[in-house]
Write a protein that holds these residues in place. Sequence first.
Motif, PDB file in Angstrom:
ATOM      1  N   GLU A 152       0.826  -1.204   0.000  1.00 28.95           N
ATOM      2  CA  GLU A 152       0.000   0.000   0.000  1.00 28.95           C
ATOM      3  C   GLU A 152       0.860   1.255   0.000  1.00 28.95           C
ATOM      4  O   GLU A 152       0.616   2.208  -0.755  1.00 28.95           O
ATOM      5  CB  GLU A 152      -0.908   0.024   1.229  1.00 28.95           C
ATOM      6  CG  GLU A 152      -2.085  -0.891   1.196  1.00 28.95           C
ATOM      7  CD  GLU A 152      -3.092  -0.574   2.294  1.00 28.95           C
ATOM      8  OE1 GLU A 152      -4.069  -1.317   2.407  1.00 28.95           O
ATOM      9  OE2 GLU A 152      -2.916   0.422   3.026  1.00 28.95           O
ATOM     10  N   ASN A 153       1.863   1.272   0.866  1.00 32.69           N
ATOM     11  CA  ASN A 153       2.697   2.464   0.987  1.00 32.69           C
ATOM     12  C   ASN A 153       3.512   2.713  -0.284  1.00 32.69           C
ATOM     13  O   ASN A 153       3.757   3.870  -0.644  1.00 32.69           O
ATOM     14  CB  ASN A 153       3.598   2.340   2.205  1.00 32.69           C
ATOM     15  CG  ASN A 153       2.847   2.573   3.504  1.00 32.69           C
ATOM     16  OD1 ASN A 153       1.847   3.284   3.529  1.00 32.69           O
ATOM     17  ND2 ASN A 153       3.308   1.964   4.580  1.00 32.69           N
ATOM     18  N   LEU A 154       3.917   1.662  -0.959  1.00 31.20           N
ATOM     19  CA  LEU A 154       4.577   1.832  -2.251  1.00 31.20           C
ATOM     20  C   LEU A 154       3.619   2.472  -3.262  1.00 31.20           C
ATOM     21  O   LEU A 154       4.007   3.359  -4.026  1.00 31.20           O
ATOM     22  CB  LEU A 154       5.079   0.491  -2.771  1.00 31.20           C
ATOM     23  CG  LEU A 154       6.307  -0.093  -2.070  1.00 31.20           C
ATOM     24  CD1 LEU A 154       6.538  -1.534  -2.520  1.00 31.20           C
ATOM     25  CD2 LEU A 154       7.548   0.760  -2.352  1.00 31.20           C
ATOM     26  N   CYS A 155       2.369   2.023  -3.245  1.00 33.73           N
ATOM     27  CA  CYS A 155       1.364   2.624  -4.139  1.00 33.73           C
ATOM     28  C   CYS A 155       1.211   4.117  -3.852  1.00 33.73           C
ATOM     29  O   CYS A 155       1.174   4.943  -4.775  1.00 33.73           O
ATOM     30  CB  CYS A 155       0.016   1.920  -3.963  1.00 33.73           C
ATOM     31  SG  CYS A 155      -0.080   0.256  -4.635  1.00 33.73           S
ATOM     32  N   ARG A 156       1.128   4.467  -2.572  1.00 36.50           N
ATOM     33  CA  ARG A 156       0.946   5.879  -2.211  1.00 36.50           C
ATOM     34  C   ARG A 156       2.176   6.706  -2.570  1.00 36.50           C
ATOM     35  O   ARG A 156       2.062   7.833  -3.068  1.00 36.50           O
ATOM     36  CB  ARG A 156       0.652   5.989  -0.717  1.00 36.50           C
ATOM     37  CG  ARG A 156      -0.651   5.325  -0.303  1.00 36.50           C
ATOM     38  CD  ARG A 156      -0.981   5.583   1.168  1.00 36.50           C
ATOM     39  NE  ARG A 156      -2.154   4.821   1.557  1.00 36.50           N
ATOM     40  CZ  ARG A 156      -2.125   3.662   2.218  1.00 36.50           C
ATOM     41  NH1 ARG A 156      -0.960   3.153   2.597  1.00 36.50           N
ATOM     42  NH2 ARG A 156      -3.233   3.023   2.514  1.00 36.50           N
ATOM     43  N   LEU A 157       3.349   6.160  -2.314  1.00 43.84           N
ATOM     44  CA  LEU A 157       4.581   6.872  -2.620  1.00 43.84           C
ATOM     45  C   LEU A 157       4.689   7.177  -4.102  1.00 43.84           C
ATOM     46  O   LEU A 157       4.954   8.325  -4.512  1.00 43.84           O
ATOM     47  CB  LEU A 157       5.781   6.032  -2.168  1.00 43.84           C
ATOM     48  CG  LEU A 157       7.162   6.574  -2.560  1.00 43.84           C
ATOM     49  CD1 LEU A 157       7.461   7.858  -1.798  1.00 43.84           C
ATOM     50  CD2 LEU A 157       8.243   5.523  -2.291  1.00 43.84           C
ATOM     51  N   ILE A 158       4.464   6.176  -4.923  1.00 38.98           N
ATOM     52  CA  ILE A 158       4.618   6.362  -6.369  1.00 38.98           C
ATOM     53  C   ILE A 158       3.515   7.243  -6.921  1.00 38.98           C
ATOM     54  O   ILE A 158       3.747   8.060  -7.826  1.00 38.98           O
ATOM     55  CB  ILE A 158       4.704   4.989  -7.055  1.00 38.98           C
ATOM     56  CG1 ILE A 158       6.064   4.377  -6.734  1.00 38.98           C
ATOM     57  CG2 ILE A 158       4.465   5.091  -8.557  1.00 38.98           C
ATOM     58  CD1 ILE A 158       6.305   3.007  -7.285  1.00 38.98           C
ATOM     59  N   ALA A 159       2.318   7.137  -6.362  1.00 41.59           N
ATOM     60  CA  ALA A 159       1.240   8.030  -6.794  1.00 41.59           C
ATOM     61  C   ALA A 159       1.594   9.479  -6.495  1.00 41.59           C
ATOM     62  O   ALA A 159       1.391  10.378  -7.321  1.00 41.59           O
ATOM     63  CB  ALA A 159      -0.058   7.648  -6.103  1.00 41.59           C
ATOM     64  N   ARG A 160       2.128   9.703  -5.310  1.00 45.68           N
ATOM     65  CA  ARG A 160       2.483  11.068  -4.901  1.00 45.68           C
ATOM     66  C   ARG A 160       3.627  11.624  -5.744  1.00 45.68           C
ATOM     67  O   ARG A 160       3.627  12.783  -6.144  1.00 45.68           O
ATOM     68  CB  ARG A 160       2.867  11.057  -3.418  1.00 45.68           C
ATOM     69  CG  ARG A 160       3.100  12.432  -2.823  1.00 45.68           C
ATOM     70  CD  ARG A 160       3.165  12.355  -1.310  1.00 45.68           C
ATOM     71  NE  ARG A 160       4.239  11.487  -0.837  1.00 45.68           N
ATOM     72  CZ  ARG A 160       4.060  10.327  -0.205  1.00 45.68           C
ATOM     73  NH1 ARG A 160       2.832   9.873   0.006  1.00 45.68           N
ATOM     74  NH2 ARG A 160       5.086   9.617   0.203  1.00 45.68           N
TER      75      ARG A 160
END
Length: 324
Positions: A152-160
């Motif tokens: 999840e945190n990888l998804c949020r990081l890359i989205a940001r």
Amino acid sequence: MSHVLLTGSSGWLGRHLAPLLAARGHTVTGLDVAVGPHTLVLGSVADRELVFRTVADFGVEVIVHAGALHKPDIARFARQAFIDVNTSGTLNLLEAALAAGHERFVFTSTTSLMVRADVRDGAGPEGAWWMDESFGPLAPRNIYGVTKLAGENLCRLIARESGMATAILRTGRFFPEDDDTLARPCGPNLKANEYLHRRLSVGDAARAHLAALEADVAHWPDNSETFVLSAPPPFTRADAGELARDARAVIARAFPDAPDLYRAAGWELPERIERVYDPAHAQRRLGWRAQDDFAAILTALRDGTPFPFAHDPAWMSPVLGAGE
């Protein structure tokens, strides 16, 4: 319509999601370690070269990442396998999507990562834990939850950082096997009870993924949204205290015929409900609402029609035969 790479295409969710995507007009390329009717590419998401090659060679336009090692796999695989598949595999897919210029990414996560030790131990100080996207702090209790939270945190990081929209779907229970810790009540009875607070049908889980794939992402904060997926609970937060003390009284008020229908089936209603998953955010932002709920369970008991869940004690993940 898009060309979709669906990971986990031979699994329980994948075998329901692939035909739904195709019926909607999407082209589906399935990737899995196990052979299946919707799997075109055999291999692991942990194989970075395979992931990048598949995205490029098939002209993939969007990825739905539903493949993973799951909680029951903890007894069968080392922690490193969970890191390789659930964490590194997710990063491989995200970076392949970025390299291909994708606009969005759909990630299947789990409500399991919200179940801290104190949640597992029972109700909270105000009664049943009310678990929506704001619930925290998050402290997963096993390697499955740890790696899914990292994903999840990888998804949020890359989205940001990149602007690629990521939809994170924390699904409640929908698998057909028996519970791996509880022996009572029996499997079908337990599944029926869970529609009150923590389960959805696999068909509804598949429809939520389709909704996320086609959602308007223009106003998502930091280009990412997280959604808890479950059948809508027939309770409100105001019921939390009583649910933890006497769930049967709350259920009987909402469904007066439930006690008699359960008694006739030889089933038992839960004495206490100690956590409730709230899917209201997904209903508002995705326009998705589970079609199968506890009322459908009672209808099946009343009319003798099929239940909205599959129950198969012999079910085993295809990953076991493939040796992930």
